[in-house]
Design an enzyme around this catalytic site. Structure first.
Site, PDB file in Angstrom:
ATOM      1  N   CYS A  63      31.675  32.233  -4.454  1.00 29.97           N
ATOM      2  CA  CYS A  63      30.391  32.341  -3.762  1.00 29.97           C
ATOM      3  C   CYS A  63      30.552  32.751  -2.304  1.00 29.97           C
ATOM      4  CB  CYS A  63      29.679  30.989  -3.844  1.00 29.97           C
ATOM      5  SG  CYS A  63      28.179  30.883  -2.849  1.00 29.97           S
ATOM      6  N   TRP A 100      27.226  25.121 -12.392  1.00 28.69           N
ATOM      7  CA  TRP A 100      28.584  24.928 -11.868  1.00 28.69           C
ATOM      8  C   TRP A 100      29.188  23.662 -12.468  1.00 28.69           C
ATOM      9  CZ3 TRP A 100      30.329  29.063  -9.680  1.00 28.69           C
ATOM     10  CH2 TRP A 100      29.554  29.851  -8.831  1.00 28.69           C
ATOM     11  N   VAL A 153      20.633  24.121  -8.105  1.00 25.67           N
ATOM     12  CA  VAL A 153      21.869  23.394  -7.796  1.00 25.67           C
ATOM     13  C   VAL A 153      22.884  24.420  -7.333  1.00 25.67           C
ATOM     14  CG1 VAL A 153      23.720  21.982  -8.746  1.00 25.67           C
ATOM     15  CG2 VAL A 153      21.342  21.552  -9.407  1.00 25.67           C
ATOM     16  N   TYR A 182      22.197  41.074  -3.843  1.00 20.85           N
ATOM     17  CA  TYR A 182      21.620  40.290  -4.945  1.00 20.85           C
ATOM     18  C   TYR A 182      20.259  40.839  -5.347  1.00 20.85           C
ATOM     19  CZ  TYR A 182      25.207  36.680  -4.560  1.00 20.85           C
ATOM     20  OH  TYR A 182      26.403  36.007  -4.562  1.00 20.85           O
TER      21      TYR A 182
END
Length: 325
Positions: free
Chosen positions: A63, A96, A130, A194
């Site tokens: 990330c 995740w 999340v 993105y």
């Protein structure tokens, strides 16, 4: 990328139908600040004093937002102050996870199997995405903050009195210019890739990808005239751009269809990226295996077969001379 609704996990992707094919990123919800004396910061509540061993970071090596926090942890010499857990690069139906794999570092606090359990530990009825990074307070057993832009500002200054390495990457005199640059780069590049990659309408994609490269063209021209984004001093703005640039040719160019040009085709941006990569401690925060494993395997709507490409081959350690002393 699922989400919690009233404390219950749902494997739900972003709803681009309701936004006309556009990807819209949700805001982080935990916005407390660590400060030198525990006084309240710009948002949230007080009581989070900078102390060695009190805080823990949950990150993904894939990330770019989490990569920012690891870079600042390294630049400021906070490895002995703040521990780190690393999630598995594959993000599937449970979001995740801490499923064992090379590079994964388990949760030492409560041995969570899924990152959403960390969120529920802090707020049992939590509703929302999340995401990483997550900055956790081991003393109060709560999430301090999950907004990377704010976490790096804390790491930059809050720990200076408890042994952090010298260096100010957001000096007060430059903050207006840094903030203006951050806003431009975030919209067009950091989040722009993105918005292009997750677009589900052709016209939306074309508009977003054009915006990405218009900004990259501007930045390349800027770096032909000056060493860093706001002058001759490396700042937070450079590190925020870097985490997107270092992923550009490996994933955004192909996987997100940001393929008008490669980063290596930009003379000044490419040299700049390599210079930043070669700063002490920074290369250790970049894991191309996790980066490619995450993007190419996790986004089934873009790459349904989950094939991870072998390339590209990038020579990031070649000598670069941009006037560095």
């Amino acid at each position: 990328m699922g989400l919690l609704v009233d404390g219950v996990w749902h494997d739900t992707w972003y709803d681009t139908k309701s936004t006309g094919g556009r990807f819209v990123r949700s805001d982080a919800q935990f916005r407390n600040w660590i400060t030198p004396d525990g006084a309240p910061g710009p948002s949230g509540e007080g009581g989070f004093k900078a102390e060695r061993g009190r805080y823990h970071l949950y990150v993904s090596l894939a990330c770019p937002w989490a990569n920012r926090t690891l870079i600042f942890r390294a630049l400021k010499g906070l490895e002995d102050h703040i521990g780190v857990s690393v999630v598995n690069p594959y993000m599937g139906k449970n979001g995740w996870t801490f499923e064992p794999a090379p590079g994964v570092v388990a949760d030492p606090v409560a041995n969570a199997q899924f990152l959403y359990e960390v969120y529920l530990r802090a707020q049992p009825g939590y509703s929302g995405r999340v995401t990483v990074p997550v900055l956790w307070d081991l003393e109060r057993n709560v999430i301090v903050n999950n907004e990377s832009a704010e976490i790096i500002r804390m790491l930059n200054s809050a720990f200076d009195q408890v042994g952090a390495r010298p260096g100010d990457y957001a000096p007060a005199a430059l903050l207006p210019r840094i903030d203006a640059m951050n806003a431009r780069v975030y919209d067009a590049v950091n989040n722009g890739v993105y918005k292009a990659g997750f677009a589900t309408e052709q016209s939306v994609y074309e508009n977003e990808v054009a915006g990405v490269f218009a900004c990259l063209d501007e930045l390349d021209a800027l770096l032909a005239r000056q060493r860093y984004l706001v002058g001759d001093q490396v700042t937070e703005a450079d590190w925020r751009l870097f985490t997107t640039l270092i992923r550009f040719d490996a994933v955004y160019h192909g996987h997100f269809k940001c393929n008008l040009r490669r980063l290596v085709d930009y003379e000044h941006l490419w040299d700049y990226t390599r210079e930043l990569y070669q700063f002490p401690g920074v290369a250790d925060t970049v894991n191309f295996d996790h980066i490619k494993q995450h993007y190419y395997r996790s986004h089934h709507s873009i790459n349904p077969n989950g094939i991870v490409p072998s390339g590209p081959v990038l020579d990031l350690n070649a000598p670069v001379d941009r006037g560095r002393t």
